[in-house]
Design a protein around this motif. Sequence first.
Motif, PDB file in Angstrom:
ATOM      1  N   THR A 110       0.823  -1.194   0.000  1.00  0.00           N
ATOM      2  CA  THR A 110       0.000   0.000   0.000  1.00  0.00           C
ATOM      3  C   THR A 110       0.863   1.252   0.000  1.00  0.00           C
ATOM      4  O   THR A 110       1.872   1.326   0.689  1.00  0.00           O
ATOM      5  CB  THR A 110      -0.978  -0.014   1.200  1.00  0.00           C
ATOM      6  N   THR A 111       0.467   2.199  -0.814  1.00  0.00           N
ATOM      7  CA  THR A 111       1.186   3.471  -0.923  1.00  0.00           C
ATOM      8  C   THR A 111       0.199   4.602  -0.639  1.00  0.00           C
ATOM      9  O   THR A 111      -0.988   4.469  -0.956  1.00  0.00           O
ATOM     10  CB  THR A 111       1.737   3.659  -2.342  1.00  0.00           C
ATOM     11  N   TYR A 112       0.616   5.639   0.002  1.00  0.00           N
ATOM     12  CA  TYR A 112       1.867   6.282   0.237  1.00  0.00           C
ATOM     13  C   TYR A 112       2.595   5.695   1.433  1.00  0.00           C
ATOM     14  O   TYR A 112       1.934   5.169   2.313  1.00  0.00           O
ATOM     15  CB  TYR A 112       1.593   7.773   0.488  1.00  0.00           C
ATOM     16  N   PRO A 113       3.987   5.947   1.459  1.00  0.00           N
ATOM     17  CA  PRO A 113       4.832   6.515   0.417  1.00  0.00           C
ATOM     18  C   PRO A 113       4.951   5.561  -0.766  1.00  0.00           C
ATOM     19  O   PRO A 113       4.605   4.388  -0.656  1.00  0.00           O
ATOM     20  CB  PRO A 113       6.173   6.724   1.116  1.00  0.00           C
ATOM     21  N   VAL A 114       5.483   6.069  -1.880  1.00  0.00           N
ATOM     22  CA  VAL A 114       5.437   5.289  -3.111  1.00  0.00           C
ATOM     23  C   VAL A 114       6.666   4.422  -3.356  1.00  0.00           C
ATOM     24  O   VAL A 114       6.573   3.416  -4.058  1.00  0.00           O
ATOM     25  CB  VAL A 114       5.212   6.202  -4.341  1.00  0.00           C
ATOM     26  N   TYR A 115       7.814   4.785  -2.792  1.00  0.00           N
ATOM     27  CA  TYR A 115       9.030   4.038  -3.129  1.00  0.00           C
ATOM     28  C   TYR A 115       8.951   2.552  -2.776  1.00  0.00           C
ATOM     29  O   TYR A 115       9.481   1.705  -3.519  1.00  0.00           O
ATOM     30  CB  TYR A 115      10.252   4.685  -2.467  1.00  0.00           C
ATOM     31  N   PRO A 116       8.311   2.139  -1.677  1.00  0.00           N
ATOM     32  CA  PRO A 116       8.216   0.694  -1.401  1.00  0.00           C
ATOM     33  C   PRO A 116       7.470  -0.088  -2.471  1.00  0.00           C
ATOM     34  O   PRO A 116       7.551  -1.320  -2.493  1.00  0.00           O
ATOM     35  CB  PRO A 116       7.483   0.652  -0.059  1.00  0.00           C
ATOM     36  N   ALA A 117       6.751   0.591  -3.363  1.00  0.00           N
ATOM     37  CA  ALA A 117       6.101  -0.120  -4.464  1.00  0.00           C
ATOM     38  C   ALA A 117       7.124  -0.840  -5.340  1.00  0.00           C
ATOM     39  O   ALA A 117       6.788  -1.822  -6.015  1.00  0.00           O
ATOM     40  CB  ALA A 117       5.286   0.846  -5.309  1.00  0.00           C
ATOM     41  N   LEU A 118       8.368  -0.367  -5.339  1.00  0.00           N
ATOM     42  CA  LEU A 118       9.424  -1.049  -6.095  1.00  0.00           C
ATOM     43  C   LEU A 118       9.627  -2.482  -5.617  1.00  0.00           C
ATOM     44  O   LEU A 118      10.116  -3.331  -6.375  1.00  0.00           O
ATOM     45  CB  LEU A 118      10.742  -0.277  -5.954  1.00  0.00           C
ATOM     46  N   VAL A 132      -0.111  -7.292  -5.493  1.00  0.00           N
ATOM     47  CA  VAL A 132      -1.198  -6.357  -5.727  1.00  0.00           C
ATOM     48  C   VAL A 132      -0.778  -5.007  -5.173  1.00  0.00           C
ATOM     49  O   VAL A 132      -0.274  -4.923  -4.045  1.00  0.00           O
ATOM     50  CB  VAL A 132      -2.501  -6.839  -5.050  1.00  0.00           C
ATOM     51  N   LEU A 133      -0.966  -3.982  -5.960  1.00  0.00           N
ATOM     52  CA  LEU A 133      -0.588  -2.628  -5.555  1.00  0.00           C
ATOM     53  C   LEU A 133      -1.821  -1.848  -5.152  1.00  0.00           C
ATOM     54  O   LEU A 133      -2.824  -1.824  -5.873  1.00  0.00           O
ATOM     55  CB  LEU A 133       0.130  -1.913  -6.708  1.00  0.00           C
ATOM     56  N   ASP A 134      -1.743  -1.215  -3.998  1.00  0.00           N
ATOM     57  CA  ASP A 134      -2.833  -0.373  -3.493  1.00  0.00           C
ATOM     58  C   ASP A 134      -2.404   1.086  -3.600  1.00  0.00           C
ATOM     59  O   ASP A 134      -1.370   1.471  -3.050  1.00  0.00           O
ATOM     60  CB  ASP A 134      -3.137  -0.733  -2.045  1.00  0.00           C
ATOM     61  N   VAL A 135      -3.190   1.876  -4.294  1.00  0.00           N
ATOM     62  CA  VAL A 135      -2.864   3.294  -4.508  1.00  0.00           C
ATOM     63  C   VAL A 135      -3.837   4.138  -3.689  1.00  0.00           C
ATOM     64  O   VAL A 135      -5.001   4.282  -4.038  1.00  0.00           O
ATOM     65  CB  VAL A 135      -2.943   3.665  -6.005  1.00  0.00           C
ATOM     66  N   GLN A 136      -3.333   4.689  -2.586  1.00  0.00           N
ATOM     67  CA  GLN A 136      -4.180   5.512  -1.729  1.00  0.00           C
ATOM     68  C   GLN A 136      -4.368   6.914  -2.292  1.00  0.00           C
ATOM     69  O   GLN A 136      -5.415   7.527  -2.094  1.00  0.00           O
ATOM     70  CB  GLN A 136      -3.579   5.617  -0.331  1.00  0.00           C
ATOM     71  N   ASP A 137      -3.332   7.429  -2.939  1.00  0.00           N
ATOM     72  CA  ASP A 137      -3.377   8.762  -3.538  1.00  0.00           C
ATOM     73  C   ASP A 137      -2.684   8.701  -4.889  1.00  0.00           C
ATOM     74  O   ASP A 137      -1.788   7.874  -5.099  1.00  0.00           O
ATOM     75  CB  ASP A 137      -2.657   9.795  -2.661  1.00  0.00           C
ATOM     76  N   PRO A 138      -3.068   9.573  -5.816  1.00  0.00           N
ATOM     77  CA  PRO A 138      -2.389   9.580  -7.113  1.00  0.00           C
ATOM     78  C   PRO A 138      -0.909   9.900  -6.948  1.00  0.00           C
ATOM     79  O   PRO A 138      -0.539  10.794  -6.189  1.00  0.00           O
ATOM     80  CB  PRO A 138      -3.106  10.707  -7.875  1.00  0.00           C
ATOM     81  N   TRP A 139      -0.076   9.153  -7.635  1.00  0.00           N
ATOM     82  CA  TRP A 139       1.346   9.474  -7.618  1.00  0.00           C
ATOM     83  C   TRP A 139       1.618  10.736  -8.422  1.00  0.00           C
ATOM     84  O   TRP A 139       2.520  11.494  -8.108  1.00  0.00           O
ATOM     85  CB  TRP A 139       2.160   8.318  -8.212  1.00  0.00           C
ATOM     86  N   THR A 140       0.862  10.910  -9.488  1.00  0.00           N
ATOM     87  CA  THR A 140       1.090  12.051 -10.384  1.00  0.00           C
ATOM     88  C   THR A 140      -0.227  12.794 -10.572  1.00  0.00           C
ATOM     89  O   THR A 140      -0.962  12.545 -11.514  1.00  0.00           O
ATOM     90  CB  THR A 140       1.627  11.581 -11.748  1.00  0.00           C
TER      91      THR A 140
END
Length: 433
Positions: A110-118, A132-140
């Motif tokens: 789960t993100t944020y922060p986004v770097y652990p998505a790597l 599975v990637l969880d996007v809590q807020d838009p990265w861009t």
Amino acid sequence: MRRLLLISPHFPPDGSAGTHRARVLAPALAEVGWTPLVLTVDARDYETDLDDELAQMVPATVEVERCRALPAAWTRAIGIGDLGLRALPGLWRAARRRLARERFDAVYITTYPVYPALLGPWIKRRFGMPFVLDVQDPWTGAWGLTVGGGPGGEPDVRSRLSRRAALALERRVLPWADALTGVSAALLDELRARYPVLQTRPAAAVPIGLDLADVHWAAARPRALPWLPASPGTFTLCAVGTVVPLALDVLRTVLTGAARLRASHPALAALLRLIFVGTSNQARADAAARVRPLADSLGVADLVHEHPPRVPFADALRTLLSASAVLVLGSSEARYTASKMAPAVASGRPLLVVAHPESEMHRRAVTLDGASVRAVACPSATAADDVSAVLADWIRQRPAARPVGAAALDGLAAPDLARRVAAVLDAVVPACR
């Protein structure tokens, strides 16, 4: 029962907004067939104030492993403070050790922060594990494009560079994801449009929700809050949470509505207090005010009380439960979904939602619409007048609180969220293992 490695750098006693996704999901996932191990950061490496009361809300049955992050005192010397970046080496080492000796069926990051998505692509290549990637807020989002850290809120060099880094990271991660969850359908649609490979992969909109037990916890432990006026007869409209840059136009609409109320009904306005708590998302006592400067410019500063520092989660709930009514601010982006929506709904207090007409927040408020729930579309030509009319009605009528129960949290309660996530996990595991 399947095993899930749930990676979230933020977790209690960290009290920042990012902690609640894993905190709410972890206990509920165990009830729908997935036993999670939460991989997170050692409490010594958080820069935020620790929230011991929030840590007590985590059931003892939730298994947690903590790893060390690089000390902020070292990394800030070279301009790096992001927790996700500081924690990335430690999370990777801990994940490798766990996956080498134990069987897990999937990874959920789960993100944020986004770097652990790597970690998702790395784990997938090394262990053949679906993630599975969880996007809590838009990265861009608009940051670095139309708004930024410039003197007037315009994009500056740092915000533009941040946006470019987010885009580069997104390109390295998103195509590898076996499935997505995100806080809104609009956000998922945007990601699938940018990465067509995702269009055939499982996805689910999973809003930021709440465990109803949190509300009962706070209600059972009341205490005086210095930012709430004690004057009898005062009508307090309370908003708890960060005022993000793209919410300033919505905030202006609310304050303009208050100014128009005073112009048309001064006796009613004299009873009104607009309380804004935790507006800066900073815990320090000298956090900068975000509401008062705008209130000054609109001539309603005497109606506004702002407490900029972030407050502990239980105190945020106590604020909502003590208010005459609750205000939730949306933003100028339709895809914005505020994490404060679930606590506001669960509080049972009369609820005013001022948000983009195409947002999930506005749609939910419309479905709850009634004497004690009002939705104001913003932007619209009548938004400020609509706010003024709601305030006038409520100050006169003092609408009763709604029952606090699971029905009020339809789609936002922890069991509902866990079922949506589990459905996505169930969909990827047979295809990948």
